[in-house]
Design an enzyme around this catalytic site. Structure first.
Site, short mmCIF file in Angstrom:
data_model
loop_
_atom_site.label_atom_id
_atom_site.label_comp_id
_atom_site.label_asym_id
_atom_site.label_seq_id
_atom_site.Cartn_x
_atom_site.Cartn_y
_atom_site.Cartn_z
N ARG A 1 0.82 -1.22 0.00
CA ARG A 1 0.00 0.00 0.00
C ARG A 1 0.85 1.26 0.00
O ARG A 1 0.45 2.30 -0.53
CB ARG A 1 -0.97 -0.03 1.19
CG ARG A 1 -2.10 -1.06 0.99
CD ARG A 1 -2.68 -1.52 2.31
NE ARG A 1 -3.88 -2.34 2.19
CZ ARG A 1 -3.89 -3.66 1.97
NH1 ARG A 1 -2.76 -4.32 1.81
NH2 ARG A 1 -5.05 -4.32 1.91
N ARG B 1 -6.15 -18.26 -9.16
CA ARG B 1 -6.92 -17.63 -8.07
C ARG B 1 -8.06 -16.78 -8.62
O ARG B 1 -7.93 -16.15 -9.67
CB ARG B 1 -5.98 -16.83 -7.16
CG ARG B 1 -4.99 -17.77 -6.49
CD ARG B 1 -4.02 -17.06 -5.60
NE ARG B 1 -4.68 -16.47 -4.45
CZ ARG B 1 -4.05 -15.69 -3.57
NH1 ARG B 1 -2.77 -15.42 -3.72
NH2 ARG B 1 -4.71 -15.20 -2.56
N ARG C 1 -5.16 -24.13 1.28
CA ARG C 1 -4.42 -24.35 2.53
C ARG C 1 -5.09 -25.37 3.45
O ARG C 1 -4.40 -25.97 4.28
CB ARG C 1 -4.18 -23.02 3.25
CG ARG C 1 -3.13 -22.18 2.52
CD ARG C 1 -2.79 -20.89 3.24
NE ARG C 1 -1.71 -20.20 2.53
CZ ARG C 1 -1.48 -18.90 2.61
NH1 ARG C 1 -2.24 -18.13 3.37
NH2 ARG C 1 -0.48 -18.36 1.94
N GLY D 1 -1.49 -11.98 -5.08
CA GLY D 1 -2.92 -11.68 -5.14
C GLY D 1 -3.21 -10.26 -4.68
O GLY D 1 -4.09 -9.58 -5.23
N SER E 1 -13.08 -9.44 2.70
CA SER E 1 -11.78 -9.50 2.03
C SER E 1 -11.20 -8.10 1.95
O SER E 1 -11.78 -7.20 1.32
CB SER E 1 -11.94 -10.07 0.62
OG SER E 1 -10.80 -9.74 -0.15
N LYS F 1 -6.25 -19.28 -1.33
CA LYS F 1 -4.97 -18.59 -1.09
C LYS F 1 -3.91 -19.12 -2.06
O LYS F 1 -4.25 -19.72 -3.06
CB LYS F 1 -4.56 -18.76 0.38
CG LYS F 1 -5.55 -18.13 1.36
CD LYS F 1 -5.64 -16.63 1.18
CE LYS F 1 -6.65 -15.99 2.12
NZ LYS F 1 -6.85 -14.57 1.84
N ASP G 1 -4.30 -15.39 7.50
CA ASP G 1 -3.03 -15.94 7.00
C ASP G 1 -2.35 -16.85 8.02
O ASP G 1 -1.32 -17.46 7.71
CB ASP G 1 -2.08 -14.79 6.61
CG ASP G 1 -2.62 -14.03 5.41
OD1 ASP G 1 -3.38 -14.60 4.61
OD2 ASP G 1 -2.28 -12.83 5.26
N ARG H 1 3.63 -19.58 3.08
CA ARG H 1 3.23 -19.80 4.48
C ARG H 1 3.21 -21.29 4.83
O ARG H 1 3.46 -21.67 5.98
CB ARG H 1 1.88 -19.14 4.76
CG ARG H 1 1.96 -17.62 4.58
CD ARG H 1 0.87 -16.86 5.27
NE ARG H 1 0.77 -15.53 4.69
CZ ARG H 1 1.57 -14.50 4.97
NH1 ARG H 1 2.55 -14.65 5.84
NH2 ARG H 1 1.41 -13.33 4.38
C1 S3P Z 1 -4.35 -9.08 2.23
C2 S3P Z 1 -5.59 -9.55 2.51
C3 S3P Z 1 -5.91 -10.96 2.78
C4 S3P Z 1 -4.65 -11.75 3.10
C5 S3P Z 1 -3.52 -11.44 2.16
C6 S3P Z 1 -3.17 -9.97 2.21
C7 S3P Z 1 -4.16 -7.64 1.95
O1 S3P Z 1 -6.51 -11.53 1.65
O2 S3P Z 1 -4.92 -13.13 3.07
O3 S3P Z 1 -2.36 -12.19 2.51
O4 S3P Z 1 -3.01 -7.16 1.99
O5 S3P Z 1 -5.16 -6.96 1.72
P1 S3P Z 1 -8.12 -11.45 1.40
O6 S3P Z 1 -8.48 -10.04 1.22
O7 S3P Z 1 -8.34 -12.24 0.14
O8 S3P Z 1 -8.72 -12.10 2.60
#
Ligand code: S3P
Length: 425
Positions: free
Chosen positions: A24, A119, A341, A91, A162, A337, A310, A385
């Protein structure tokens, strides 16, 4: 397996910066005016993917150790990429940057590695399409082209908790006509909201259940200090709690309340974790000390999952050392993920002789049974992980084990083995 033979983990470490906050910091630095400096940036493969993508969008980014300097171009200064934007394994990069690109006056093609290409992207395609962007994709997976459009603000209730989807909608909403109101089914990590509040306070207002984004406000570059990643600290919190004789202090760990589910579960299990040296800038942080403890079993349900999403593989490992049967439910998101997992943890833990049962939405683990190594060839399934969870589990196994594709740790924690060696000395 013989516990008394495992080497205790003792000492103090400083872990790398938070992955979510590092991503970010580049995104907000790029869309602000002026320079943003980021300290303790996580230089792992995922965050370097985000960095390269912004370079491909015309942003000047300088690096010096774990310091990064971003010369912001503002929300309207990004350039049309001349190459495919390579999201690697990330992701977070894909979903957040989709939201930003949804409002840009050009098309961008996003590609990723084999795991990322499996994904689901429908979860961002749907709300961003509703706002006015269009997507070409391979059945709602990468490769995917985002055709930026003239976006309209909207009211959106997230179908799943999410942070990635929420953040994609926020980044699109900043470029839309009219305000956007986002409702979450339960709170997910709020790093995007906190960072937006810092870079552009007029752009965001929040109540307990709703986030309102007001477009057209100024963004000013900032100096960001990234705290240690609690999702990386979690490996040592768990290792310290399960390896006899251990005592580990982890300096400057982010303890944003939307991320501290693992601390709550450790507490319920009777693990000794103390917090000292609290700091509170954009994100709260503290030094955490864990000591080896007798562990009670636990139950974790859907409402707790976003705060430890996570850490579920690590919860399974804690459960495998607890004095009873533990149950995790409401965790179907784990199937989407970097690997499935729930399936992968079950498969790999069975090789260690752990009593584990896979549920459609979770896991049941009986920690009372002694482990019996059945197969020493463990597999990370290219999931960082999983690789690190298996490495911590292997500390309690008195025979050598192999972890296939352990290098996956580079996705979030390239110095994991250095920290482990330091604690074993
Ligand atoms: C994240 C949000 C989570 C997390 C990922 C990082 C983020 O995913 O599992 O490792 O930085 O916004 P989800 O938004 O799919 O839950």
């Amino acid at each position: 397996m013989v516990d008394s033979h495992s080497t205790p983990l003792r000492g103090t470490i400083t872990i790398p910066g938070d992955k979510s906050i590092s991503h970010r910091s580049i995104i907000f630095g790029a869309i602000s005016s002026g320079t943003t400096t980021v300290s303790h940036f996580l230089k792992s493969a995922d965050c370097l993917s985000t960095m390269q993508v912004f370079r491909d969008l015309g942003v000047n980014i300088q690096e010096d150790d774990d310091q990064v300097q971003i010369k912001g171009l503002g929300l309207t200064g990004l350039q049309e990429p001349t190459v495919d934007l390579d999201m690697g394994n990330s992701g977070t990069s894909t979903r957040l940057i989709s939201g930003l690109l949804a409002g840009q006056p050009f098309a961008s093609r996003m590609v990723g590695d084999a795991s990322l290409s499996k994904r689901p992207m429908g979860r961002v395609i749907d709300p961003l399409t509703e706002m006015g962007a269009t997507f070409d994709s391979d059945d709602r997976h990468l490769p995917m082209t985002v055709h930026g459009g003239h976006l309209q603000g909207m009211r959106y209730r997230l179908p799943v908790a999410s942070a990635q989807v929420k953040s994609a909608v926020i980044l699109a909403a900043l470029q839309a006509e009219g305000p956007t109101v986002i409702e979450e089914p339960s709170p997910s990590r709020d790093h995007t909201e906190r960072m937006l509040q810092t870079f552009s306070p007029q752009s965001i207002s929040r109540t307990a259940h709703e986030i309102t984004i007001t477009p057209g406000q100024p963004f000013a570059g900032q100096a960001i200090i990234v705290p240690g990643d609690i999702s990386s600290a979690a490996f040592w919190l768990v290792a310290g709690a399960i390896v006899p004789g251990s005592e580990i202090t982890i300096k400057n760990v982010g303890i944003n309340p939307t991320r501290t589910g693992i601390l709550n579960v450790l507490d319920r299990m009777g693990a000794q974790v103390t917090q000292t040296n609290h700091q509170d800038q954009v994100e709260p942080s503290a030094d955490l000390t864990v000591t080896f403890s007798d562990l009670q079993p636990f139950e974790v349900g859907a409402e707790e999952i976003p705060g430890l999403v996570d850490e579920v593989p690590l919860l399974a490992l804690l459960a495998a050392r607890a004095n009873g049967i533990s149950k995790i439910t409401g965790a179907e998101e784990l199937r989407f993920k970097e690997s499935d997992r729930l399936q992968v943890v079950t498969q790999e833990f069975k090789k260690l002789g752990i009593q584990i049962e896979e549920l459609p939405d979770g896991l049941v683990i009986d920690g009372r049974q002694p482990w019996h190594l059945e197969d020493a060839n463990l597999d990370s399934h290219d999931d960082h992980r999983i690789a690190m969870t298996l490495k911590i589990a292997s500390l309690l196994v008195d025979k050598p084990v192999n972890i296939k594709n352990f290098e996956a740790v580079n996705i979030s924690y390239p110095t994991f083995m250095t920290d482990l060696e330091h604690l074993r000395k």
